[in-house]
Design a protein around this motif. Structure first.
Motif, mmCIF file in Angstrom:
data_model
loop_
_atom_site.group_PDB
_atom_site.id
_atom_site.type_symbol
_atom_site.label_atom_id
_atom_site.label_comp_id
_atom_site.label_asym_id
_atom_site.label_seq_id
_atom_site.Cartn_x
_atom_site.Cartn_y
_atom_site.Cartn_z
ATOM 1 N N LYS A 12 52.456 25.098 63.665
ATOM 2 C CA LYS A 12 53.215 26.135 62.437
ATOM 3 C C LYS A 12 54.121 24.720 61.866
ATOM 4 N N GLU A 13 54.620 23.717 62.909
ATOM 5 C CA GLU A 13 55.553 23.009 62.026
ATOM 6 C C GLU A 13 54.831 21.824 61.857
ATOM 7 N N ASN A 14 53.508 21.578 61.400
ATOM 8 C CA ASN A 14 52.815 20.665 60.683
ATOM 9 C C ASN A 14 53.136 20.854 59.152
ATOM 10 N N LYS A 15 52.946 19.528 58.692
ATOM 11 C CA LYS A 15 53.553 19.016 57.731
ATOM 12 C C LYS A 15 52.225 18.633 56.290
ATOM 13 N N THR A 16 51.223 17.697 57.160
ATOM 14 C CA THR A 16 49.645 17.819 56.567
ATOM 15 C C THR A 16 49.264 18.806 56.042
ATOM 16 N N ASP A 17 48.450 18.576 54.746
ATOM 17 C CA ASP A 17 47.627 19.895 54.424
ATOM 18 C C ASP A 17 46.542 18.958 54.488
ATOM 19 N N PHE A 18 45.616 19.353 55.291
ATOM 20 C CA PHE A 18 44.405 19.588 55.802
ATOM 21 C C PHE A 18 42.984 20.201 55.086
ATOM 22 N N SER A 19 43.809 20.832 54.342
ATOM 23 C CA SER A 19 42.760 21.651 53.986
ATOM 24 C C SER A 19 42.042 21.285 52.588
ATOM 25 N N ASP A 20 41.889 20.217 52.193
ATOM 26 C CA ASP A 20 40.486 19.562 51.485
ATOM 27 C C ASP A 20 39.668 18.574 53.097
ATOM 28 N N LYS A 91 25.025 20.118 55.174
ATOM 29 C CA LYS A 91 26.389 20.365 56.237
ATOM 30 C C LYS A 91 27.213 19.264 56.909
ATOM 31 N N ILE A 92 26.505 18.407 57.278
ATOM 32 C CA ILE A 92 26.686 17.692 57.786
ATOM 33 C C ILE A 92 27.397 16.055 56.765
ATOM 34 N N MET A 93 26.350 16.198 56.457
ATOM 35 C CA MET A 93 26.585 14.956 55.412
ATOM 36 C C MET A 93 27.587 15.468 53.889
ATOM 37 N N GLU A 94 28.055 16.555 53.693
ATOM 38 C CA GLU A 94 29.063 17.561 52.938
ATOM 39 C C GLU A 94 30.821 17.668 54.045
ATOM 40 N N ALA A 95 30.194 17.425 54.907
ATOM 41 C CA ALA A 95 32.288 17.417 56.388
ATOM 42 C C ALA A 95 32.592 16.573 56.489
ATOM 43 N N ASP A 96 33.289 16.036 56.704
ATOM 44 C CA ASP A 96 33.969 14.429 56.598
ATOM 45 C C ASP A 96 34.192 14.537 58.197
ATOM 46 N N ILE A 97 34.562 15.629 59.102
ATOM 47 C CA ILE A 97 34.270 15.342 60.895
ATOM 48 C C ILE A 97 33.751 15.786 61.474
ATOM 49 N N LEU A 98 32.575 15.605 62.538
ATOM 50 C CA LEU A 98 31.462 15.891 62.994
ATOM 51 C C LEU A 98 31.668 15.947 64.838
ATOM 52 N N VAL A 99 31.560 17.130 65.363
ATOM 53 C CA VAL A 99 31.790 16.965 66.371
ATOM 54 C C VAL A 99 30.909 17.674 67.163
ATOM 55 N N ILE A 100 30.008 16.417 68.683
ATOM 56 C CA ILE A 100 29.100 16.844 69.008
ATOM 57 C C ILE A 100 29.414 17.044 70.741
ATOM 58 N N GLY A 101 29.032 18.166 71.321
ATOM 59 C CA GLY A 101 29.254 19.689 71.870
ATOM 60 C C GLY A 101 28.469 19.810 72.860
ATOM 61 N N THR A 102 28.491 19.284 74.336
ATOM 62 C CA THR A 102 27.592 18.881 74.929
ATOM 63 C C THR A 102 27.673 19.217 76.665
ATOM 64 N N PRO A 103 26.927 20.200 77.138
ATOM 65 C CA PRO A 103 27.369 20.759 78.639
ATOM 66 C C PRO A 103 26.393 18.956 79.383
ATOM 67 N N ILE A 217 43.224 10.048 56.187
ATOM 68 C CA ILE A 217 43.254 8.701 55.596
ATOM 69 C C ILE A 217 42.038 8.537 55.476
ATOM 70 N N LEU A 218 41.277 8.918 55.559
ATOM 71 C CA LEU A 218 39.727 8.241 55.035
ATOM 72 C C LEU A 218 39.526 8.860 53.589
ATOM 73 N N LYS A 219 40.115 9.928 53.760
ATOM 74 C CA LYS A 219 39.683 11.064 52.491
ATOM 75 C C LYS A 219 40.334 9.912 51.181
ATOM 76 N N ALA A 220 42.148 9.923 51.195
ATOM 77 C CA ALA A 220 42.889 9.581 50.820
ATOM 78 C C ALA A 220 42.614 8.193 50.308
ATOM 79 N N HIS A 221 42.169 7.178 51.023
ATOM 80 C CA HIS A 221 41.174 5.173 50.447
ATOM 81 C C HIS A 221 40.025 5.466 49.965
ATOM 82 N N ASN A 222 39.104 6.469 50.324
ATOM 83 C CA ASN A 222 37.708 6.552 49.240
ATOM 84 C C ASN A 222 36.782 5.973 50.130
ATOM 85 N N GLY A 223 37.543 6.492 51.990
ATOM 86 C CA GLY A 223 35.870 5.795 52.640
ATOM 87 C C GLY A 223 36.254 4.599 53.232
ATOM 88 N N VAL A 224 35.816 3.925 53.901
ATOM 89 C CA VAL A 224 36.051 2.719 54.750
ATOM 90 C C VAL A 224 35.794 1.607 52.945
#
Length: 248
Positions: A12-20, A91-103, A217-224
């Protein structure tokens, strides 16, 4: 997954726009849908935090797809009749974040997680528009569940693999829950204590926010920055003082 009052307060109190931002979670459970996956329960907490902050989220249960074995982008070019991986890779290449979940099984990540990482590796030789390896500019994380020790061991393997492929790993980019050793209750079982576990909830929350912050941060600086790390420039260089030896 019901978030805690403090998790909701952060949203609720977050001020950063992560919608991109876009995120992909790959659930590497061995159980096909609609069977209950305990790993999906922990994934849902992180995914809900992201979604409430405007991140577009895709959750993929890998075992529900016909993914060929191999280390090339499209294994139908190598004798396999069917391979769903190219669509997942897109889909992975279109994403900025990848999380692998595993048992955890026998102290290790699941066989499906190994297969997913092998298929990710099959695309790692590709380059982006800057001549860097294709995964540069993206961030990676890891979630682990199980009934035996090994969260840190599994996370070390998964996060090492992702950074080796080119992903940026932010601080504390892993979280997990393990119940009583042996055939006890699993994360989503009634009375397991998993969804209420303070340590797991804190680490999952920190991981999720750190992934979003670093991706932003990475998106704002066009990556590494593309200097000193461009495969195309290296290959084009005529100043190789120490070329690989020829095998005779």
């Amino acid at each position: 997954m019901k978030l805690s009052s403090y998790q909701e307060k952060l949203n609720k109190e977050n001020k950063t726009d992560f919608s991109d931002l876009k995120a992909v979670f790959i659930n590497c459970t061995l159980k096909k849908s609609p069977e209950k996956s305990h790993t999906s329960g922990l994934i849902s907490m992180s995914a809900e935090i992201m979604e409430e902050n405007g991140v577009h989220v895709d959750i993929i249960r890998a075992v529900d797809h016909k993914i060929a074995f191999g280390v090339y982008p499209d294994m139908t070019e190598y004798g396999w009749e069917k391979d769903d991986w190219p669509a997942i890779q897109k889909k992975i290449m279109e994403a900025d974040i990848l999380v692998i979940g595993t048992p955890i099984w026998l102290g290790e990540k699941s066989s499906i997680a190994t297969q997913v990482i092998e298929r990710l590796y099959g695309f790692s030789g590709e380059t982006n528009e800057h001549g860097q390896y294709a995964y540069y500019g993206r961030v990676g994380g890891c979630l682990v569940t199980g009934n035996e020790d090994g969260i840190k061991h599994v996370s070390m393997n998964v996060l090492y693999s992702l950074q080796h492929l080119g992903y940026v790993i932010p601080p504390q980019a892993d979280a997990g829950w393990i119940g009583e050793a042996g055939p006890g209750k699993s994360y989503m079982d009634k009375g397991s204590g998993g969804p209420e576990n303070e340590f797991t909830n804190r680490n999952t929350t920190f991981m999720t926010w750190n992934l979003m912050h670093m991706a932003k941060i990475l998106k704002a600086h066009n990556g590494v920055p593309a200097y000193g790390n461009q495969r195309t420039e290296w290959d084009a260089s005529s100043h190789k003082d120490h070329p690989n030896p020829e095998y005779r």
